[in-house]
Every structure is written in C-alpha cells, then in structure tokens.
Motif scaffolding. Structure first.
Motif, mmCIF file in Angstrom:
data_model
loop_
_atom_site.group_PDB
_atom_site.id
_atom_site.type_symbol
_atom_site.label_atom_id
_atom_site.label_comp_id
_atom_site.label_asym_id
_atom_site.label_seq_id
_atom_site.Cartn_x
_atom_site.Cartn_y
_atom_site.Cartn_z
ATOM 1 N N ALA A 10 -70.752 -26.619 75.476
ATOM 2 C CA ALA A 10 -69.920 -27.715 74.966
ATOM 3 C C ALA A 10 -68.765 -27.174 74.126
ATOM 4 N N VAL A 11 -69.050 -26.158 73.316
ATOM 5 C CA VAL A 11 -67.982 -25.547 72.517
ATOM 6 C C VAL A 11 -66.976 -24.869 73.437
ATOM 7 N N GLU A 12 -67.438 -24.145 74.432
ATOM 8 C CA GLU A 12 -66.538 -23.477 75.370
ATOM 9 C C GLU A 12 -65.678 -24.486 76.141
ATOM 10 N N ALA A 13 -66.220 -25.673 76.369
ATOM 11 C CA ALA A 13 -65.486 -26.703 77.100
ATOM 12 C C ALA A 13 -64.481 -27.441 76.217
ATOM 13 N N GLY A 14 -64.444 -27.086 74.923
ATOM 14 C CA GLY A 14 -63.470 -27.701 74.034
ATOM 15 C C GLY A 14 -63.876 -29.043 73.477
ATOM 16 N N LEU A 15 -65.193 -29.335 73.456
ATOM 17 C CA LEU A 15 -65.650 -30.642 72.975
ATOM 18 C C LEU A 15 -65.745 -30.724 71.463
ATOM 19 N N TYR A 71 -75.472 -13.614 67.982
ATOM 20 C CA TYR A 71 -75.975 -12.912 69.167
ATOM 21 C C TYR A 71 -75.653 -13.677 70.438
ATOM 22 N N LEU A 72 -75.482 -14.985 70.312
ATOM 23 C CA LEU A 72 -75.196 -15.812 71.480
ATOM 24 C C LEU A 72 -73.719 -15.777 71.860
ATOM 25 N N VAL A 73 -72.873 -15.369 70.922
ATOM 26 C CA VAL A 73 -71.431 -15.526 71.086
ATOM 27 C C VAL A 73 -70.700 -14.208 71.297
ATOM 28 N N HIS A 74 -71.336 -13.078 70.942
ATOM 29 C CA HIS A 74 -70.586 -11.834 70.807
ATOM 30 C C HIS A 74 -69.852 -11.397 72.076
ATOM 31 N N ASN A 75 -70.349 -11.782 73.238
ATOM 32 C CA ASN A 75 -69.673 -11.373 74.482
ATOM 33 C C ASN A 75 -68.968 -12.539 75.174
ATOM 34 N N ARG A 76 -68.761 -13.627 74.443
ATOM 35 C CA ARG A 76 -68.076 -14.795 75.007
ATOM 36 C C ARG A 76 -66.603 -14.739 74.615
ATOM 37 N N LYS A 77 -65.753 -14.448 75.562
ATOM 38 C CA LYS A 77 -64.331 -14.219 75.289
ATOM 39 C C LYS A 77 -63.600 -15.498 74.916
ATOM 40 N N LYS A 78 -64.175 -16.658 75.243
ATOM 41 C CA LYS A 78 -63.441 -17.906 75.102
ATOM 42 C C LYS A 78 -63.617 -18.571 73.733
ATOM 43 N N LEU A 79 -64.337 -17.939 72.794
ATOM 44 C CA LEU A 79 -64.622 -18.596 71.525
ATOM 45 C C LEU A 79 -63.938 -17.894 70.353
ATOM 46 N N VAL A 80 -63.613 -18.695 69.343
ATOM 47 C CA VAL A 80 -62.932 -18.209 68.147
ATOM 48 C C VAL A 80 -63.778 -18.571 66.938
ATOM 49 N N ARG A 81 -63.933 -17.621 65.991
ATOM 50 C CA ARG A 81 -64.676 -17.916 64.772
ATOM 51 C C ARG A 81 -63.787 -18.722 63.822
ATOM 52 N N VAL A 82 -64.321 -19.842 63.349
ATOM 53 C CA VAL A 82 -63.607 -20.744 62.451
ATOM 54 C C VAL A 82 -64.148 -20.565 61.031
ATOM 55 N N LEU A 83 -63.262 -20.629 60.035
ATOM 56 C CA LEU A 83 -63.676 -20.403 58.645
ATOM 57 C C LEU A 83 -64.590 -19.178 58.577
ATOM 58 N N PRO A 84 -64.072 -18.004 58.923
ATOM 59 C CA PRO A 84 -64.921 -16.814 59.101
ATOM 60 C C PRO A 84 -65.665 -16.375 57.841
ATOM 61 N N ASP A 85 -65.193 -16.758 56.684
ATOM 62 C CA ASP A 85 -65.872 -16.355 55.442
ATOM 63 C C ASP A 85 -67.009 -17.297 55.069
ATOM 64 N N VAL A 86 -67.179 -18.370 55.809
ATOM 65 C CA VAL A 86 -68.224 -19.350 55.498
ATOM 66 C C VAL A 86 -69.461 -19.027 56.331
ATOM 67 N N GLU A 87 -70.580 -18.818 55.670
ATOM 68 C CA GLU A 87 -71.840 -18.518 56.370
ATOM 69 C C GLU A 87 -73.000 -19.026 55.538
ATOM 70 N N GLU A 88 -73.965 -19.618 56.202
ATOM 71 C CA GLU A 88 -75.179 -20.047 55.527
ATOM 72 C C GLU A 88 -76.203 -18.908 55.514
ATOM 73 N N GLN A 89 -77.376 -19.198 55.014
ATOM 74 C CA GLN A 89 -78.443 -18.205 54.916
ATOM 75 C C GLN A 89 -78.806 -17.658 56.302
ATOM 76 N N PRO A 90 -78.752 -16.335 56.499
ATOM 77 C CA PRO A 90 -79.183 -15.776 57.790
ATOM 78 C C PRO A 90 -80.691 -15.948 57.973
ATOM 79 N N PHE A 91 -81.167 -15.713 59.187
ATOM 80 C CA PHE A 91 -82.601 -15.864 59.445
ATOM 81 C C PHE A 91 -83.152 -14.583 60.051
#
Length: 297
Positions: free
Chosen positions: A230-235, A243-263
């Motif tokens: 859905a994100v790739e489709a521009g919705l 880990y799900l995004v690292h090889n997806r060329k079509k996505l851009v990180r938004v507000l890159p300094d904002v991150e919640e608690q890692p798991f």
C-alpha cells in the motif's frame, strides 16, 4: 512397566484408533487392541473411552500419555544426537517465524544454509501467531518479541528498528512532512489486526503526539506485507520494519530522526532439542547472517 506396551499405547493415543495405530506399527488391529487391554489390566485403570468415531483418553490415560510423550521425545532426540555425532548433519528442521520476516528476509537467505548443509531439509512455517514448540508444532522459532513460553531455550538474535516510510509518488502529491505536526495533514496507514500483539507497536505513527488526540488512519490493513504494498502504491505513510524495506527502491524514509522503541528477536527451541546439531547449526547461521546485515535491520 512394559516398554513395548507403553510404546504401543503412545502410538494409539496419537493415532486415535486401533486401526490407524496398527498401520503405523505394521501390526493388526486386534493385536494392538490386545496389548492395550493387557496394559489396562496390569495397571488396573481404563486408558481409553471407546466411541464409534475413535478413542478418547481418560484422565488416567492422559496422565500416562503425557509421560510417554516425554519419554518418546527424549529417545528420539537421543537417536538424533547419536546419528548426528557419527554422520554429517542431516534430516528435517522445522522453522517457524512471522510471515513477512520469513518471506522477505529469511527465505532468500536460506540458500546459503542449504548449500552449506545439503543433507538438512528445511520446513518453513510462516505464521504471525506463535506456534507451540512444546507441543511439537515446530522445532525452532524466530520470534520478534520476547517469548511467552517460559520453558523454551531462548537466545537473543538482534534488535530491529522501525521508521516512517512513503513512496516518492505520494510525497510528490502530498508533500514531505517536515515536523511531527505535519502528519495531521497526511494519509496514514495502520496495522489493523489486534490479535497479533507482536505488531501493535507499528501503530505508533497514529499515536505520535503533539498534544492532540490520536490521529485517525486513512487505511488499516491486517497484514504487514499488504501495508508495504500500500505504501509502495502511494496510498499513504506507514511505519514499517527496516528489514522489510532495505531493498525496496521505491520507498523514502520520512522524518528520519523519529523512531520509537526498537524490538528484539529471539531464537527459541524446546529443551529436548538442546543437543540437536541441526538446531545449533541453524542458530549459528542466523547469528552470522543478522550480524552481517546489522546496519540495515
């Protein structure tokens, strides 16, 4: 207690009928039935209730089955350990993990493991809900949360991070958020499956506070892979694991300094597989692969 009869009892309990047990034991139905009757007479208890549709364990039968199952599992593990100590690693290893992690990250990496150990077969079971390892539903689990089963052996694997992502087409249309407040003007995509508690932390985007009430998602999807598409489709904009995004060329990180608690993630298996060479080799493989990609997870 006669071990042969106990072994036959265990097979009958798992098969649900004398006929099915006889087929597994390469014996006749009447011979299996006689052995069970002799075991019941020697213990002076009834182990099964007979029904037209099969056999049901009595309370005493269930207690004996629990013990017999532990004995059988330990014997099978001892046999595996003895075989593995004399031969090169072989046999089936059943691995379970979450759907998206298994499909997107783990599956492409299995080629390295299977090339290194050609006699080990893998059965990969992908499920967003935890399988019961103690009940034998799988041999090992890669959990992306702290395991709830206290009796499992747990080995930490890695820490995973999540960030906010959008497609270039969406950002061209709606603009790039610069501040957290800007998210109020954007279409948000949320994870919409309350049964999978592991993934509920992905909804921190709609709860990211600026003193206002919780944002309303424009789209909810009960599958992480669906959210990615859905994100790739521009919705809209969504929180996704790196880990799900690292090889997806079509996505851009938004507000890159904002991150919640890692798991955290864990490699888990039942105590009876402590000595399994296959389990140890796959654990070491997972550690090597994750460490080699720690910068993108």
């Amino acid at each position: 207690m006669d071990w042969d009869r106990l072994r036959i009892f265990h097979t009958v309990a798992e098969s649900g009928s004398f006929t099915n047990a006889g087929a597994r034991l390469n014996s006749s139905q009447s011979a299996v039935s006689r052995q069970i009757r002799a075991l019941e007479e020697s213990m002076k208890v009834s182990l099964f209730t007979r029904h037209a549709r099969g056999l049901v364990l009595t309370q005493e039968g269930q207690e004996l089955y629990n013990t017999a199952r532990e004995v059988v599992l330990r014997i099978e593990e001892t046999e595996r350990s003895l075989m593995e100590s004399k031969e090169r690693p072989s046999g089936l290893l059943r691995v379970t993990t979450m759907v998206t992690f298994g499909a997107v990250w783990l599956t492409p990496h299995l080629e390295h493991f299977m090339s290194e150990y050609p006699d080990i077969d893998i059965k990969l079971i992908l499920d967003d809900e935890d399988l019961d390892l103690a009940a034998g539903e799988a041999d090992v689990a890669i959990r992306l949360h702290e395991p709830e089963q206290a009796d499992l052996i747990q080995r930490p694997l890695a820490t995973f991070h999540t960030h906010i992502y959008a497609s270039p087409e969406y950002l061209d249309r709606k603009g790039m958020p610069i501040r957290i407040e800007d998210l109020d003007q954007h279409d948000l995509i949320a994870f919409g499956n309350s049964k999978v508690s592991t993934l509920q932390n992905l909804n921190w985007l709609v709860e990211l506070s600026t003193g206002k009430k919780r944002r309303r998602p424009r789209l909810e999807i009960n599958n992480l892979y669906g959210m990615l598409h859905a994100v790739e489709a521009g919705l809209g904009i969504a929180v996704l694991p790196d880990y799900l995004v690292h090889n997806r060329k079509k996505l851009v990180r938004v507000l890159p300094d904002v991150e919640e608690q890692p798991f955290n993630s864990y490699y888990c298996y039942p105590p009876e597989l402590r000595g399994s060479l296959r389990v140890a080799l796959f654990r070491d493989f997972m550690v090597r692969q994750i460490r080699s990609e720690s910068n993108i997870l």
